[in-house]
Design a protein around this motif. Structure first.
Motif, PDB file in Angstrom:
ATOM      1  N   CYS A  10       0.703  -0.940   0.035  1.00 18.05           N
ATOM      2  CA  CYS A  10       0.412   0.001   0.077  1.00 18.05           C
ATOM      3  C   CYS A  10       0.729   1.581  -0.037  1.00 18.05           C
ATOM      4  O   CYS A  10       0.416   2.127  -0.038  1.00 18.05           O
ATOM      5  N   SER A  11       1.972   1.206   0.967  1.00 20.15           N
ATOM      6  CA  SER A  11       2.912   2.538   0.917  1.00 20.15           C
ATOM      7  C   SER A  11       3.472   2.691  -0.410  1.00 20.15           C
ATOM      8  O   SER A  11       3.932   3.536  -1.248  1.00 20.15           O
ATOM      9  N   ALA A  12       3.858   1.479  -1.323  1.00 20.28           N
ATOM     10  CA  ALA A  12       4.637   1.410  -1.956  1.00 20.28           C
ATOM     11  C   ALA A  12       3.405   1.925  -3.660  1.00 20.28           C
ATOM     12  O   ALA A  12       3.763   3.177  -4.351  1.00 20.28           O
ATOM     13  N   LEU A  24       1.750   6.832  -7.024  1.00 16.78           N
ATOM     14  CA  LEU A  24       0.438   7.564  -6.776  1.00 16.78           C
ATOM     15  C   LEU A  24       0.833   8.996  -6.682  1.00 16.78           C
ATOM     16  O   LEU A  24       0.214  10.050  -7.274  1.00 16.78           O
ATOM     17  N   LYS A  25       1.745   9.038  -5.848  1.00 14.04           N
ATOM     18  CA  LYS A  25       2.293  10.951  -5.742  1.00 14.04           C
ATOM     19  C   LYS A  25       2.775  11.747  -6.529  1.00 14.04           C
ATOM     20  O   LYS A  25       3.431  12.761  -6.394  1.00 14.04           O
ATOM     21  N   SER A  26       3.725  10.396  -6.923  1.00 19.78           N
ATOM     22  CA  SER A  26       4.957  11.299  -7.820  1.00 19.78           C
ATOM     23  C   SER A  26       4.721  11.390  -9.214  1.00 19.78           C
ATOM     24  O   SER A  26       4.078  10.469  -9.834  1.00 19.78           O
ATOM     25  N   ASP A  27       5.294  12.215  -9.911  1.00 19.34           N
ATOM     26  CA  ASP A  27       4.508  13.105 -11.253  1.00 19.34           C
ATOM     27  C   ASP A  27       5.953  12.712 -11.754  1.00 19.34           C
ATOM     28  O   ASP A  27       5.852  11.973 -12.443  1.00 19.34           O
ATOM     29  N   GLU A  28       7.384  12.716 -10.865  1.00 15.67           N
ATOM     30  CA  GLU A  28       8.214  11.972 -11.908  1.00 15.67           C
ATOM     31  C   GLU A  28       8.176  11.109 -12.202  1.00 15.67           C
ATOM     32  O   GLU A  28       8.855  10.202 -13.480  1.00 15.67           O
ATOM     33  N   ASP A  29       8.237   9.127 -11.702  1.00 17.71           N
ATOM     34  CA  ASP A  29       7.653   7.822 -11.779  1.00 17.71           C
ATOM     35  C   ASP A  29       6.864   7.886 -12.405  1.00 17.71           C
ATOM     36  O   ASP A  29       6.932   6.951 -13.778  1.00 17.71           O
ATOM     37  N   MET A  30       5.707   8.716 -12.491  1.00 16.15           N
ATOM     38  CA  MET A  30       4.623   8.802 -13.466  1.00 16.15           C
ATOM     39  C   MET A  30       4.783   8.778 -15.062  1.00 16.15           C
ATOM     40  O   MET A  30       4.747   8.202 -15.910  1.00 16.15           O
ATOM     41  N   ASP A  68      -1.425   8.501 -20.730  1.00 16.97           N
ATOM     42  CA  ASP A  68      -1.709   9.291 -20.451  1.00 16.97           C
ATOM     43  C   ASP A  68      -1.769   9.486 -18.009  1.00 16.97           C
ATOM     44  O   ASP A  68      -1.401   8.154 -18.695  1.00 16.97           O
ATOM     45  N   HIS A  69      -1.531  10.570 -17.464  1.00 19.25           N
ATOM     46  CA  HIS A  69      -1.256  10.178 -16.028  1.00 19.25           C
ATOM     47  C   HIS A  69      -2.662   9.939 -15.689  1.00 19.25           C
ATOM     48  O   HIS A  69      -2.695   8.593 -14.858  1.00 19.25           O
ATOM     49  N   ALA A  70      -3.685   9.876 -16.260  1.00 19.08           N
ATOM     50  CA  ALA A  70      -4.693   9.726 -15.838  1.00 19.08           C
ATOM     51  C   ALA A  70      -5.047   7.869 -16.034  1.00 19.08           C
ATOM     52  O   ALA A  70      -5.730   7.662 -15.001  1.00 19.08           O
ATOM     53  N   GLU A  71      -4.685   7.617 -17.371  1.00 20.95           N
ATOM     54  CA  GLU A  71      -5.023   6.417 -17.168  1.00 20.95           C
ATOM     55  C   GLU A  71      -3.950   4.782 -16.384  1.00 20.95           C
ATOM     56  O   GLU A  71      -4.397   4.507 -15.395  1.00 20.95           O
ATOM     57  N   LEU A  72      -2.971   5.987 -15.908  1.00 16.37           N
ATOM     58  CA  LEU A  72      -2.055   4.571 -14.968  1.00 16.37           C
ATOM     59  C   LEU A  72      -2.510   5.348 -13.583  1.00 16.37           C
ATOM     60  O   LEU A  72      -2.755   4.624 -12.423  1.00 16.37           O
ATOM     61  N   LEU A 100      -5.773   5.934 -12.571  1.00 14.17           N
ATOM     62  CA  LEU A 100      -6.609   5.034 -12.323  1.00 14.17           C
ATOM     63  C   LEU A 100      -6.310   3.819 -11.883  1.00 14.17           C
ATOM     64  O   LEU A 100      -6.320   2.741 -11.227  1.00 14.17           O
ATOM     65  N   LEU A 101      -5.419   2.810 -12.802  1.00 13.56           N
ATOM     66  CA  LEU A 101      -4.950   1.710 -12.360  1.00 13.56           C
ATOM     67  C   LEU A 101      -4.688   1.754 -11.581  1.00 13.56           C
ATOM     68  O   LEU A 101      -4.856   0.366 -10.201  1.00 13.56           O
ATOM     69  N   PHE A 102      -2.920   2.430 -11.046  1.00 17.92           N
ATOM     70  CA  PHE A 102      -2.843   2.449  -9.604  1.00 17.92           C
ATOM     71  C   PHE A 102      -3.651   2.438  -8.176  1.00 17.92           C
ATOM     72  O   PHE A 102      -3.562   1.540  -7.505  1.00 17.92           O
ATOM     73  N   GLU A 103      -4.868   3.679  -8.408  1.00 19.15           N
ATOM     74  CA  GLU A 103      -5.851   3.725  -7.295  1.00 19.15           C
ATOM     75  C   GLU A 103      -6.193   2.550  -7.405  1.00 19.15           C
ATOM     76  O   GLU A 103      -7.190   1.783  -6.822  1.00 19.15           O
TER      77      GLU A 103
END
Length: 259
Positions: A109-111, A116-122, A145-149, A151-154
């Motif tokens: 959960c932490s990872a 999700l909080k890191s735009d650089e990783d996205m 785009d970021h939105a798809e990623l 949604l996947l991670f969420e």
């Protein structure tokens, strides 16, 4: 020569242009991440199912075991303590497994939250699809785009968090069972300590009477032994002394809520 037909050459007639872009084609990054996350969630869910089955069996056996101290005024059963002791041997490995699984789910959960909080990783993950000329990321696939990623991670974060909540529930049940067993064992220990206290008090009272008896057993001439009723008087004095000491000790212990 003019009437002769031209033989088609598949190599020369091949269209050098890249194949048309399919807007519905899945992204390589999204497909890969979804496979990995689905594998992690499936394995964790399988482990949780096994832990739930073991917890239901072990905790159910402990709950169905008669109380060590007896219930409803009934005396405690001799085999209750042995049954609880055998169940406690199974409870320890179960607790270790639940704690280890809870730590793993918490780390997952932490990872996912950090990603999700890191735009650089996205951006780094999106760059895998944006890099041309690689076999793993063909250029004809659309760039997510970021939105798809997100949604996947969420989505998978919610699933892992749900599994983590189930593990925490099992941890609470194991902790509650341990506390109940510890309370019963404390009650049994208190009962044993009260019994030992009564035995020690009885030994003190009897020891005082034996000390007086020893004084008259030293075979010294005091001319008291020639009295006709001295034996009965000394015996009555010892009985009264022992009874008074026992009564006062019991009264003191009950006043202090020790017995």
């Amino acid at each position: 020569a003019r009437g002769r037909s031209r033989t088609p050459d598949p190599v020369a007639d091949a269209d050098p242009s890249p194949p048309p872009t399919d807007p519905d084609a899945p992204s390589f990054v999204l497909a890969t991440l979804e496979i990995l996350l689905a594998h992690i969630v499936r394995d964790e869910a399988a482990l949780v199912d096994e832990v739930l089955a073991d917890a239901a069996r072990v905790l159910g056996d402990i709950a169905n075991t008669p109380s060590i101290m007896g219930t409803g005024g009934a005396p405690p059963r001799r085999g209750s303590f042995i049954q609880v002791q055998s169940r406690l041997r199974e409870l320890l490995p179960l607790k270790n497994t639940v704690d280890r699984l809870g730590t793993t789910c918490g780390d997952a959960c932490s990872a996912l939250s950090e990603v999700l909080k890191s735009d650089e990783d996205m951006d780094d993950m999106l760059a895998l699809d944006a890099s041309p000329g690689t076999a793993a990321a063909p250029t004809h696939r659309p760039e997510p785009d970021h939105a798809e990623l997100e949604l996947l991670f969420e989505d998978y974060l919610l699933q892992v968090d749900e599994i983590h909540a189930t593990v925490r529930d099992v941890q609470n049940r194991v902790t509650n069972t341990e506390e109940v067993v510890e309370i019963e064992l404390d009650l049994m220990r208190n009962t044993i300590m009260r019994t030992e206290l009564l035995l020690e008090m009885t030994a003190l009272v009897v020891g005082c009477g034996a000390a007086i008896t020893g004084l008259f057993g030293m075979n010294l001439v005091s001319h008291v032994e020639v009295h006709a009723s001295m034996f009965y008087l000394v015996s009555a004095f010892i009985v009264v002394l022992m009874s008074g000491m026992g009564y006062n000790l019991l009264k003191h212990l009950r006043t202090e809520n020790i017995l």
